[in-house]
Design an enzyme around this catalytic site. Structure first.
Site, mmCIF file in Angstrom:
data_model
loop_
_atom_site.group_PDB
_atom_site.id
_atom_site.type_symbol
_atom_site.label_atom_id
_atom_site.label_comp_id
_atom_site.label_asym_id
_atom_site.label_seq_id
_atom_site.Cartn_x
_atom_site.Cartn_y
_atom_site.Cartn_z
ATOM 1 N N GLN A 60 59.950 10.904 48.185
ATOM 2 C CA GLN A 60 60.910 12.006 48.146
ATOM 3 C C GLN A 60 62.030 11.802 49.173
ATOM 4 O OE1 GLN A 60 60.721 14.307 45.842
ATOM 5 N NE2 GLN A 60 62.541 15.427 46.508
ATOM 6 N N GLU A 89 35.138 5.360 44.485
ATOM 7 C CA GLU A 89 34.066 5.516 45.468
ATOM 8 C C GLU A 89 33.704 6.989 45.660
ATOM 9 O OE1 GLU A 89 34.946 1.652 48.174
ATOM 10 O OE2 GLU A 89 33.226 2.912 48.641
#
Lengths: 385, 261, 396
Positions: A336, A363
């Site tokens: 951004q 995970e």
């Protein structure tokens, strides 16, 4: 921030940083673009003894612990999460042997892991067993002196590239979760092949494939621990490696901040560098504060584990959850701040943002981490009564 | 094979900037590094050792802090180091430096090959290699971009030239300098770094290497720097005036004066 | 043999600290203090306006009898029998030095089957040509080239010997200097001679081009230097010149230690911009691909390479391999001509270390002028066209 690292830990950090700067940064865009496995970088990491880091000294390693591994993974992730994943997955795949392997298994397999000759992969996930690991359908049947494996593992990091695979398979369906066992399978074993390489959104330098077992016979000595220990081994393995995923989040977040701030200092709009605008300044302040908080948590949990703690599921889940959520937010903010440039492939932050996303997913998805944390809190509160 | 690598500690000249107001070098924060070309020399020595066995000795001449460059060589895998350090060496030009190095190498004794980077980035002379070879009485081959093979007392290598390359055969022992095309240097290993950290580097003095005091340091140096000055200052920019022809003519004159065209 | 600070005269102004290229001066008790890192370069001596720093020059043992050394020599490099262009530059420069000193200019010419070209060297300014023409000298060999030159230098005692700073010159000249025990200065860009002492003032860039150093060889002869290609002006041919051609016998002494097995030419079309001494770069301000071709023409005239900003690459005017800047290459040529480049920091980051920067832009406030050595404000196309014409004349 000074985290009071020892001289040796600083040495490890500097070495990992040197690999990141000299070997990874120059090629990361190409690896990403071409979905290319970083073989040369893995060689450099091996040559630098970084695979030896997490292997005990008696098996040719350096006997370092979680904190050193986290520091290393963080530095590699600053440059490329794809490369860091490849490295960290080798540690993940090794944990079942480290934690539960017999002396013979350790002697046989670990020295080659330490030198980097054997890359390792961990095979748990299947098409119907993601967050719910109890859905595993791969089977292992004892026939004489051999186990016969059948089934397909999915989305396995280092698939096809690793020499060793630690596989969770069902040995006794009737026992439910207590019917799973862990095995070591070597690449090249007849009946063991790889499916197609996945085309991923991020961490494209890492290899992700199916593992296909079709009457694959392995010696029964390759059973890790005892039959029925599969789930316990898998859970302990994930508990141990999760902090490292948090460290990956910290690394990629810091990498994105570093890129964004060097860009912003030179980007002039309305006649001044955009760093002079409070809107940008406040974004940077939040990004660094969050990253520093994540780093503090990750390092603290790693130190807690290294102190010999037994029950650290909640702690490591928090490190993973927070470190990776921060990484998603910070990399998004970095894009951004850099605006159109940030969105372009000429700058590395869009890749960092794509890479960060997987950290919230693999995970143990962050929703599962929240389950782990909350259940442990409730258990504790119940016990306290 | 016993391979000797010549290394030099240099300021990282790519970090040096000119202060445009005072026309002086801004040196603050400019780190001392191992001469980048020497990293290729070390890498090639390590690869030869991996292939043929033997050992690698890194040698440098410089102030006591030049030991850091040797430690870096050890962290990369060098087996042994030699530091030539003595106030009497100060002010040495390439001739006197080569003399000291050749004396040091003689004291080290048996070797099969000496490798150096093609030049150092602070001086850029590319003279110490060939002068040292001459003083040692061994053949010299510059700009090696590939070692094809080493067989007994012979080596075949590719030498980069201005218009291509030569395949050169040389007898050993020899001294070669290498260019960056030859390999991709490794990063240090953790074990190497740990070894380097605890390494005590002892210096050989001018007397230790049996040097003639008239041939070392400033006294032994045929050349003398008489003036150091900044190149055409930046910042005192000049906007040329006149019409196009006049502007271009005055530009051409200025560039010609500075031998730029 | 040291640089010393006179504590009574030192005012503690710290000027020397900032001028020392080697970081060898520290302040101690308010006075300058020279540390072990000192290389005796003397930059501080010159910089100290209070004359508080001295370099004592009880240097270099017994001086040779310098008066026995006379004449300027150049090593005339040839490739496959063709005289290299750098040799003509050396003859041009050598002629000037010899004339200033009132001495002769000689060329040393080494190779096989080259004898016939000796007279060309005379036409380009040599008074004497020592030509060693032997089959054994067909390929460049450090040992045999050095043997020829060293033997001649012992016999004839030249005052100065120059070579091109080429692969060959920079490879074997040091061996000659080592054997003769004399000074050699590499890669000179300016040469001047003290007509009285005969000292050659050799100026060369050092420290990655961040500083210039002038070097002399006060007590040794011959004074040897290699000279950067394309810096000195080539000699003009004059076939009416007369001179002497001396044939030199080459005798191999001892075993041949190195030999060239084969020579492979691989000149590529594309000049690597990182290596180029002169770069002509353009940005979006050029307006069109057609105008971009002007850059290529100018680069050709100057013997340089073409580079571009990201904008120009994005326009498809030139491939990415030519892009200079943060996301392209970093370059530091001697001369960087920025045409139609506004000077965005991303571009400047890749070229600000260039020695001399010429900026051409129609906007007098363009940031590129902040890093320029010389600026020209005006229409880029018009100026480039004029430059091509003018530089063609200048370079002949």
């Amino acid at each position: 921030m000074d985290y009071l690292l020892t001289e040796e830990q600083i040495m490890i950090r500097d070495l990992a940083r040197q690999i990141a700067v000299e070997k990874i940064v120059p090629v990361r865009a190409e690896l990403d673009e071409q979905n290319k496995f970083p073989r040369d970088i893995m060689k450099a990491i091996a040559q630098a003894d970084l695979y030896a880091l997490f292997i005990p000294e008696e098996y040719g390693g350096l006997g370092k612990k979680s904190l050193e591994l986290c520091i290393t993974v963080e530095e590699l992730s600053k440059a490329c999460v794809g490369v860091a994943t490849t490295y960290a997955s080798s540690a993940l795949g090794t944990y079942p042997i480290l934690l539960y392997g017999s002396e013979e298994q350790k002697k046989k397999f670990l020295p080659d892991v330490a030198t980097g000759k054997s890359l390792v992969a961990f095979g748990l996930t299947e098409a119907n067993a993601g967050s719910d690991a109890s859905g595993i359908q791969t089977t292992a049947k004892l026939e004489g002196n051999e186990y016969v494996l059948n089934g397909t593992k999915q989305w396995i990091t280092n698939g096809g590239e690793a020499e060793l695979y630690t596989i969770i398979a069902i040995t006794d369906k009737s026992k439910g979760p207590r019917g799973a066992s862990a095995f070591i399978v070597e690449k090249g074993t007849p009946g063991f092949t790889f499916g197609k390489k996945e085309n991923k959104m991020g961490i494209r330098a890492s290899s992700t494939t199916e593992l296909i077992f079709n009457d694959c016979r392995i010696p029964k000595e390759n059973l890790i621990s005892k039959q029925g220990m599969g789930f316990i081994i898998a859970m302990k393995t994930l508990d141990s490696s999760r902090t490292g995923v948090g460290a990956m989040g910290v690394g990629v977040a810091q990498g994105a901040i570093d890129e964004a701030i060097s860009f912003a200092k030179n980007r002039v709009q309305f006649g001044q560098p955009i760093t002079s605008f409070q809107a940008i300044q406040h974004m940077f302040a939040d990004m660094q504060t969050q990253t520093e908080a994540a780093r503090s948590l990750v390092y603290s949990v790693a130190r807690y584990i290294d102190s010999g703690a037994k029950d650290f599921s909640r702690a490591s889940a928090m490190a993973k959850l927070f470190g990776t959520d921060v990484s998603m937010k910070v990399t998004t903010d970095a894009v951004q701040i850099m605006g159109g440039s940030g969105y372009m492939k000429e700058y590395p932050v869009e890749k960092m943002m794509r890479d960060a996303k997987i950290l919230q997913i693999f995970e143990g998805a962050n929703q599962i981490q929240r389950n782990v944390i909350a259940l442990d809190m409730i258990r504790e509160a119940t016990r306290a009564k | 094979m016993h391979i000797i690598v010549l290394v030099k500690q240099v300021p990282d000249t790519s970090e040096v900037k000119i202060n445009r107001e005072t026309n002086t070098l801004i040196r603050d924060g400019v780190p001392s590094i191992i001469n980048p070309y020497d990293r290729y020399a070390i890498e090639e020595a390590l690869r030869l050792r991996e292939k043929h066995g033997g050992k690698v000795t890194a040698v440098t001449m410089g102030p006591p802090q030049a030991a850091e460059a040797l430690k870096e060589a050890v962290s990369l895998g060098a087996d042994d180091v030699v530091l030539l350090s003595d106030r009497a060496f100060a002010g040495a030009d390439t001739w006197a430096t080569s003399y000291a190095l050749s004396q040091g190498i003689r004291k080290i004794g048996d070797f099969d090959l000496v490798i150096a980077g093609k030049q150092a980035i602070d001086g850029d002379t590319a003279q110490v290699g060939p002068e040292t070879a001459d003083m040692l009485g061994i053949p010299f081959v510059a700009y090696i971009r590939k070692i094809e093979r080493v067989e007994g007392k012979k080596m075949v290598a590719e030498r980069l030239m201005d218009e291509g390359y030569d395949v050169v055969e040389t007898s050993l022992p020899a001294l070669i300098t290498v260019v960056k095309e030859i390999n991709e240097p490794r990063v240090p290993s953790l074990k190497g770094k740990m070894k380097a950290k605890s390494l005590k580097v002892t210096a050989w003095t001018a007397a230790d290497i049996g040097s003639d005091e008239n041939k070392i340091g400033l006294r032994g140096s045929p050349t003398q720097v008489v003036r150091i000055f900044p190149p055409t200052p930046r910042g005192q920019r000049e906007i040329l005036s006149g019409n196009v022809e006049e502007q271009v003519a005055s530009l051409a004159k200025k560039l010609k004066e500075q031998s730029l065209i | 043999m040291s640089v010393k600070v006179k504590p009574d005269t030192c005012t503690g102004c710290e000027t020397c600290v900032s001028v020392c290229p080697f970081g060898a001066i520290e302040m101690k008790d308010g006075k300058a203090f020279i540390t072990d890192a000192c290389t005796l370069c003397g930059a501080c001596v010159e910089a100290c306006e209070f004359k508080a720093i001295e370099k004592d020059v009880e240097q270099a043992g017994p001086a040779k009898d310098l008066s026995a050394y006379k004449g300027v020599w150049v090593f005339a490099e040839q490739h496959k029998g063709e005289i290299a262009s750098v040799s003509l530059e050396l003859l041009g420069e050598g002629r000037k030095l010899a004339d200033k000193r009132g001495s002769k200019l000689s060329a040393v010419f080494i190779g096989a089957g080259i004898k016939g070209k000796s007279k060309d060297l005379i036409a380009y300014g040599a008074d004497i040509v020592y030509v060693a023409d032997d089959q054994a000298l067909k390929d460049f060999n450090d040992d045999s080239y050095a043997a020829v030159l060293t033997t001649l230098a012992y016999q004839h005692k030249p005052e100065i010997i120059l070579a091109g700073a080429t692969a060959i010159g920079r490879s074997f000249f040091p061996k000659v200097a080592s054997t003769l025990y004399t000074g050699l200065t590499a890669d000179c860009t300016v040469l001047d001679i003290d007509t009285v002492t005969g000292h050659l003032h050799q100026t060369r860039p050092a420290f990655g081009g961040n500083i210039m150093a002038t070097i002399v060889t006060p007590n040794h002869r011959p004074q040897m230097a290699t000279v950067r290609h394309k810096v000195m002006k080539p000699a003009q041919r004059d076939d009416s010149r007369k001179g002497e051609i001396v044939e030199v016998k080459f005798a191999q002494s001892g075993a041949v230690r190195t030999k060239v097995l084969k020579t492979i030419d691989e000149l590529t079309e594309t000049v690597n911009i990182c290596e180029a001494d002169i770069i002509v770069a353009g940005g979006r301000g050029l307006g069109s691909q057609k105008n971009f071709l002007l850059l290529e023409e100018l680069a050709k005239v100057l013997g340089g390479a073409v580079a571009a900003t990201r904008g120009a690459v994005d326009e498809g005017w030139i491939p990415y391999s030519h892009q200079v800047g943060q996301t392209g290459k970093t370059v530091c040529p001697k001369l960087y001509i920025a045409a139609g480049i506004s000077g965005a920091i991303q571009h400047v980051a890749g070229m600000q270390s260039s020695e001399t920067i010429i900026a051409i832009n129609k906007d007098p406030d363009a940031p590129i002028f902040n890093v320029a050595t010389y600026g020209i404000v005006g229409d880029v196309t018009e100026i480039l066209t004029a430059m091509i014409k003018k530089f063609k004349e200048v370079r002949g």
